[in-house]
Design a protein around this motif. Sequence first.
Motif, PDB file in Angstrom:
ATOM      1  N   GLU A  42      34.541  20.569 -10.142  1.00 25.88           N
ATOM      2  CA  GLU A  42      34.645  19.362  -9.338  1.00 25.88           C
ATOM      3  C   GLU A  42      35.206  18.182 -10.137  1.00 25.88           C
ATOM      4  N   GLU A  43      34.961  18.185 -11.438  1.00 21.02           N
ATOM      5  CA  GLU A  43      35.513  17.124 -12.283  1.00 21.02           C
ATOM      6  C   GLU A  43      37.029  17.276 -12.438  1.00 21.02           C
ATOM      7  N   VAL A  44      37.483  18.502 -12.618  1.00 22.08           N
ATOM      8  CA  VAL A  44      38.923  18.739 -12.705  1.00 22.08           C
ATOM      9  C   VAL A  44      39.590  18.331 -11.398  1.00 22.08           C
ATOM     10  N   ALA A  45      38.982  18.721 -10.266  1.00 17.10           N
ATOM     11  CA  ALA A  45      39.552  18.386  -8.962  1.00 17.10           C
ATOM     12  C   ALA A  45      39.630  16.878  -8.768  1.00 17.10           C
ATOM     13  N   GLN A  46      38.560  16.164  -9.128  1.00 19.75           N
ATOM     14  CA  GLN A  46      38.538  14.716  -8.955  1.00 19.75           C
ATOM     15  C   GLN A  46      39.588  14.038  -9.831  1.00 19.75           C
ATOM     16  N   LEU A  47      39.671  14.446 -11.097  1.00 23.06           N
ATOM     17  CA  LEU A  47      40.627  13.826 -12.014  1.00 23.06           C
ATOM     18  C   LEU A  47      42.076  14.141 -11.632  1.00 23.06           C
ATOM     19  N   ALA A  48      42.300  15.334 -11.064  1.00 20.56           N
ATOM     20  CA  ALA A  48      43.659  15.728 -10.664  1.00 20.56           C
ATOM     21  C   ALA A  48      44.041  15.214  -9.285  1.00 20.56           C
ATOM     22  N   GLY A  49      43.045  14.673  -8.551  1.00 19.85           N
ATOM     23  CA  GLY A  49      43.331  14.150  -7.222  1.00 19.85           C
ATOM     24  C   GLY A  49      43.531  15.221  -6.177  1.00 19.85           C
ATOM     25  N   VAL A  50      42.810  16.346  -6.310  1.00 25.14           N
ATOM     26  CA  VAL A  50      42.907  17.427  -5.328  1.00 25.14           C
ATOM     27  C   VAL A  50      41.514  17.745  -4.813  1.00 25.14           C
ATOM     28  N   GLY A  51      41.450  18.475  -3.728  1.00 24.42           N
ATOM     29  CA  GLY A  51      40.162  18.842  -3.165  1.00 24.42           C
ATOM     30  C   GLY A  51      39.453  19.884  -4.013  1.00 24.42           C
ATOM     31  N   ILE A  52      38.130  19.820  -4.043  1.00 23.82           N
ATOM     32  CA  ILE A  52      37.359  20.773  -4.837  1.00 23.82           C
ATOM     33  C   ILE A  52      37.544  22.193  -4.315  1.00 23.82           C
ATOM     34  N   THR A  53      37.616  22.339  -2.990  1.00 26.12           N
ATOM     35  CA  THR A  53      37.810  23.683  -2.419  1.00 26.12           C
ATOM     36  C   THR A  53      39.158  24.240  -2.827  1.00 26.12           C
ATOM     37  N   TRP A  54      40.203  23.379  -2.763  1.00 24.02           N
ATOM     38  CA  TRP A  54      41.546  23.840  -3.138  1.00 24.02           C
ATOM     39  C   TRP A  54      41.575  24.250  -4.604  1.00 24.02           C
ATOM     40  N   TYR A  55      41.001  23.418  -5.494  1.00 24.36           N
ATOM     41  CA  TYR A  55      41.043  23.769  -6.918  1.00 24.36           C
ATOM     42  C   TYR A  55      40.234  25.035  -7.183  1.00 24.36           C
ATOM     43  N   THR A  56      39.102  25.173  -6.522  1.00 24.78           N
ATOM     44  CA  THR A  56      38.290  26.387  -6.710  1.00 24.78           C
ATOM     45  C   THR A  56      39.091  27.616  -6.320  1.00 24.78           C
ATOM     46  N   TRP A  57      39.789  27.538  -5.203  1.00 24.20           N
ATOM     47  CA  TRP A  57      40.616  28.675  -4.782  1.00 24.20           C
ATOM     48  C   TRP A  57      41.736  28.938  -5.773  1.00 24.20           C
ATOM     49  N   GLN A  69      53.968  19.083  -8.082  1.00 24.51           N
ATOM     50  CA  GLN A  69      53.243  17.838  -8.296  1.00 24.51           C
ATOM     51  C   GLN A  69      51.768  18.097  -8.595  1.00 24.51           C
ATOM     52  N   VAL A  70      51.175  19.035  -7.850  1.00 22.98           N
ATOM     53  CA  VAL A  70      49.757  19.350  -8.066  1.00 22.98           C
ATOM     54  C   VAL A  70      49.573  20.053  -9.409  1.00 22.98           C
ATOM     55  N   LEU A  71      50.478  20.969  -9.746  1.00 23.26           N
ATOM     56  CA  LEU A  71      50.360  21.641 -11.044  1.00 23.26           C
ATOM     57  C   LEU A  71      50.479  20.642 -12.188  1.00 23.26           C
ATOM     58  N   ASP A  72      51.360  19.663 -12.050  1.00 24.82           N
ATOM     59  CA  ASP A  72      51.484  18.639 -13.088  1.00 24.82           C
ATOM     60  C   ASP A  72      50.177  17.861 -13.231  1.00 24.82           C
ATOM     61  N   ALA A  73      49.542  17.545 -12.109  1.00 24.43           N
ATOM     62  CA  ALA A  73      48.274  16.814 -12.156  1.00 24.43           C
ATOM     63  C   ALA A  73      47.192  17.641 -12.839  1.00 24.43           C
ATOM     64  N   VAL A  74      47.142  18.918 -12.525  1.00 23.64           N
ATOM     65  CA  VAL A  74      46.168  19.799 -13.173  1.00 23.64           C
ATOM     66  C   VAL A  74      46.465  19.917 -14.661  1.00 23.64           C
ATOM     67  N   VAL A  94      55.802  29.016  -9.639  1.00 27.89           N
ATOM     68  CA  VAL A  94      56.385  27.811  -9.048  1.00 27.89           C
ATOM     69  C   VAL A  94      57.588  27.415  -9.895  1.00 27.89           C
ATOM     70  N   PRO A  95      58.765  27.212  -9.291  1.00 28.60           N
ATOM     71  CA  PRO A  95      59.930  26.785 -10.078  1.00 28.60           C
ATOM     72  C   PRO A  95      59.652  25.447 -10.762  1.00 28.60           C
ATOM     73  N   GLN A  96      60.024  25.365 -12.017  1.00 26.66           N
ATOM     74  CA  GLN A  96      59.790  24.133 -12.750  1.00 26.66           C
ATOM     75  C   GLN A  96      60.831  23.092 -12.396  1.00 26.66           C
ATOM     76  N   PRO A  97      60.438  21.814 -12.323  1.00 24.61           N
ATOM     77  CA  PRO A  97      61.421  20.749 -12.094  1.00 24.61           C
ATOM     78  C   PRO A  97      62.329  20.617 -13.291  1.00 24.61           C
ATOM     79  N   PRO A  98      63.512  20.001 -13.126  1.00 29.51           N
ATOM     80  CA  PRO A  98      64.427  19.834 -14.258  1.00 29.51           C
ATOM     81  C   PRO A  98      63.741  19.145 -15.427  1.00 29.51           C
ATOM     82  N   VAL A  99      64.043  19.634 -16.614  1.00 35.54           N
ATOM     83  CA  VAL A  99      63.470  19.081 -17.833  1.00 35.54           C
ATOM     84  C   VAL A  99      64.568  18.372 -18.610  1.00 35.54           C
ATOM     85  N   ILE A 100      64.330  17.112 -18.961  1.00 36.93           N
ATOM     86  CA  ILE A 100      65.283  16.382 -19.781  1.00 36.93           C
ATOM     87  C   ILE A 100      64.991  16.704 -21.235  1.00 36.93           C
TER      88      ILE A 100
END
Length: 279
Positions: A42-57, A69-74, A94-100
């Motif tokens: 639940e702490e990871v979910a809160q800090l990443a700005g995602v739902g606890i159920t979603w992160y648990t899954w 975007q969610v993977l970057d937050a995690v 998940v395809p990675q976004p362009p990297v500079i």
Amino acid sequence: MPTNTNRAELRDFLRSRRARVSPEDVGIPATVRRRTPGLRREEVAQLAGVGITWYTWLEQGRPINVSSQVLDAVARTLILDAAERDHLYRLAEVPQPPVISDPPTELPGHLDTVLEALDPLPAMLVDARTDVLRWNRAYAALHPALVSAPPGKRNTLWQLFAAPEGQPRIVNRDEQAPEAVAGFRYRYSQNAGDPRWQDFVARLRTASPLFSRLWTTHDVAPPHLCDKRYDITGIGEVSLRATSMELTDHPGVRLVVQTPADRRSRENIDRLLRQATHL
């Protein structure tokens, strides 16, 4: 959607990274003794700005949709380094976004020793954009105009399409050109947001109608090295086979060694080096 194998790897990876991060690392005061080390889900979910159920899954490896975007937050919450972040993206499929890409850092001096030891084989250090960074005596003898060019044009792709006067003629350029552009676009797509790459492409399109035409085809392929055949004034034809090795401590930088493909080419390289020694 990750495959079954990747889901299991993703589950174990996220659990191990979560256990590694202490509450103090992310600004959570330690109030009560914990049964397990690291952060709670639940702490990871809160800090990443995602739902606890979603992160648990996600951590359980369930078949859910995942965005970059969610993977970057995690990844930020779990304090992943660059290699771990790449690993997370691959496991989640998940395809990675362009990297500079950052410019190559200062290369250590011992690499000059490696280049010198490879003489009489032409050898160089080159970055992802094909800028030539270092070279040995044999490479300088083969490409005198290239190694003396200003940094913006000291580039193997520039040599192929807009070779300055004094460069050896590439006999099989028509064969190599489409493959070189497709391989360059493969790397370009990973750095498309970098103005240095954009500027280089714009300059090369202006300098070379052939490159400009091939660029508009949007062909893309994993880069691979091909044999190059040079016609050297006063020496003759030289066919060279390239071998490329990545430098593990300098991402994007490769050591490229050119080996004569036949006896005549070896003899002509020897003649070229003897001639360069007496200049």
